[in-house]
Design an enzyme around this catalytic site. Structure first.
Site, mmCIF file in Angstrom:
data_model
loop_
_atom_site.group_PDB
_atom_site.id
_atom_site.type_symbol
_atom_site.label_atom_id
_atom_site.label_comp_id
_atom_site.label_asym_id
_atom_site.label_seq_id
_atom_site.Cartn_x
_atom_site.Cartn_y
_atom_site.Cartn_z
ATOM 1 N N ASP A 84 -28.531 102.702 33.311
ATOM 2 C CA ASP A 84 -28.372 104.020 33.160
ATOM 3 C C ASP A 84 -28.968 105.052 34.115
ATOM 4 O OD1 ASP A 84 -28.227 106.869 31.903
ATOM 5 O OD2 ASP A 84 -29.340 106.218 30.058
ATOM 6 N N ASN A 112 -19.742 105.619 40.194
ATOM 7 C CA ASN A 112 -18.788 105.955 39.216
ATOM 8 C C ASN A 112 -19.224 106.690 37.851
ATOM 9 O OD1 ASN A 112 -15.849 106.163 37.916
ATOM 10 N ND2 ASN A 112 -16.901 105.025 36.390
ATOM 11 N N SER A 158 -14.238 114.496 42.508
ATOM 12 C CA SER A 158 -13.200 115.052 41.650
ATOM 13 C C SER A 158 -12.369 116.127 42.511
ATOM 14 C CB SER A 158 -13.602 115.705 40.269
ATOM 15 O OG SER A 158 -12.496 116.213 39.788
ATOM 16 N N ALA A 208 -19.058 123.624 34.569
ATOM 17 C CA ALA A 208 -20.146 122.815 35.090
ATOM 18 C C ALA A 208 -19.747 121.375 35.788
ATOM 19 C CB ALA A 208 -20.987 122.386 33.866
ATOM 20 N N TYR A 209 -18.737 120.878 35.040
ATOM 21 C CA TYR A 209 -18.317 119.632 36.000
ATOM 22 C C TYR A 209 -17.895 119.962 37.486
ATOM 23 C CZ TYR A 209 -15.516 115.383 36.443
ATOM 24 O OH TYR A 209 -14.992 114.265 36.982
ATOM 25 N N VAL A 211 -18.513 122.236 39.526
ATOM 26 C CA VAL A 211 -19.523 122.644 40.289
ATOM 27 C C VAL A 211 -20.156 121.251 40.595
ATOM 28 C CG1 VAL A 211 -21.701 124.120 40.843
ATOM 29 C CG2 VAL A 211 -19.670 125.146 39.640
ATOM 30 N N LYS A 213 -19.307 118.294 40.834
ATOM 31 C CA LYS A 213 -18.479 117.484 41.808
ATOM 32 C C LYS A 213 -18.707 118.064 43.039
ATOM 33 C CE LYS A 213 -17.852 114.021 39.054
ATOM 34 N NZ LYS A 213 -18.148 112.731 39.226
ATOM 35 N N VAL A 244 -6.688 111.175 36.325
ATOM 36 C CA VAL A 244 -6.100 109.850 35.871
ATOM 37 C C VAL A 244 -6.473 109.698 34.130
ATOM 38 C CG1 VAL A 244 -7.076 107.444 35.631
ATOM 39 C CG2 VAL A 244 -7.397 108.680 37.792
ATOM 40 N N THR A 246 -7.856 108.975 31.105
ATOM 41 C CA THR A 246 -8.932 108.170 30.464
ATOM 42 C C THR A 246 -9.511 109.158 29.286
ATOM 43 O OG1 THR A 246 -10.430 109.355 32.065
ATOM 44 C CG2 THR A 246 -9.580 107.188 32.858
#
Length: 288
Positions: A84, A112, A158, A208-209, A211, A213, A244, A246
């Site tokens: 983790d 990943n 990303s 948030a995601y 920034v 990345k 993708v 997912t």
């Protein structure tokens, strides 16, 4: 037993991570990295899910037909190990295991593991940056000393990390950054702007995601530069797997997980001619 080649994939119990392990297994025999037996550490936070993922690979019809796994007469063994990246003790424990078990070093790490949360507020931003930026880079720093002299680090970023979402001033800061601390200062300023409720005025997207990345891409470039400056031949690259299908994209993606795995697998297994500090998509470097 000892292995000729060793790789690590984080967050690998499902989605792109599991597909990466699957594609590594399928593509290794014909890859330039092939030098005999191959061990892949499929790592995940949850033991039961990680072990179930390993079992899924053993039951995979395509892997069986290809005789890719050692249990079917192939070269590759996939082993679950708990990791983790948001838990320092877990990261330390895994690094200690690698150091003790594989004293000659490992060949690559594909980072990943990451999160994408719904909503937007200061706490969510801190949590997202914590995992996708700070913890991923901490994992990089743990893994670099464990790599063979010409090892590879591959960070899953990303297309949402493209710089076209930022003001000219913030774009210039990203592009001028030379060190990881330069990128971290941009991340800190983003958090401060979100807390003040003026991130858009400050030149950031309310995302948030995205920034996190962008930060990961910038820090990957900085780490690659730092390795070069000390004469290291370790190659450090970031990549976008594409959109993708997912859990993370809520089933809306246009690529299959196996298609999304192609670029990270290329960066891990192929001779990329010394390419480092680049952002890749669709198996080639692209403009950030």
């Amino acid at each position: 037993m000892s292995y000729n080649r060793i790789g690590v994939v984080t967050g690998a119990n499902k989605g792109i991570g599991l597909a990466i392990v699957r594609q590594l297994t399928l593509q290794y025999p014909k890859s330039p990295l092939n030098n005999g037996s191959f061990l892949i550490y499929l790592t995940a936070r949850d033991q039961s899910r990680g072990e179930a993922a390993v079992q899924d690979l053993h039951n995979d019809a395509q892997l069986k037909q290809a005789k890719a796994l050692k249990s079917d007469g192939g070269q590759t063994e996939v082993e679950y190990h708990q990791l983790d990246i948001t838990d320092q003790r877990s990261l330390d424990s895994f690094a200690a295991h690698i150091k003790k078990t594989h004293g000659d070093g490992i060949d690559f790490v594909i980072n990943n593991a990451g999160i994408a949360l719904n909503g937007f507020n200061a706490e969510l931003v801190k949590t997202t940056l914590g995992c996708n930026y700070y913890n991923t880079m901490e994992a990089c720093h743990k893994f670099v000393p464990l790599l063979k002299p010409e090892g590879h680090i591959v960070n899953l970023a990303s297309m949402s990390g493209h710089l076209n979402k930022y003001s000219d001033d913030v774009q210039k800061r990203f592009l001028a950054a030379k060190t990881e601390s330069d990128i971290t200062s941009i991340m800190k300023d983003f958090v401060s702007a979100v807390e003040a409720g003026n991130e858009k005025e400050a030149g950031y997207p309310s995302a948030a995601y995205a920034v996190s990345k962008a930060g990961l891409i910038g820090a990957t470039k900085a780490l690659a530069r730092a390795e070069q400056e000390k004469g290291s031949k370790i190659l450090v690259n970031a990549c976008c797997p594409g959109y993708v299908n997912t859990d993370m994209t809520k089933g809306k993606g246009t690529k299959t997980p196996d298609e999304g795995a192609q670029t990270p697998v290329l960066l891990a297994l192929s001779d990329i001619k010394g390419a480092t500090g680049q952002f890749w998509q669709n198996e080639k470097p692209i403009e950030w």
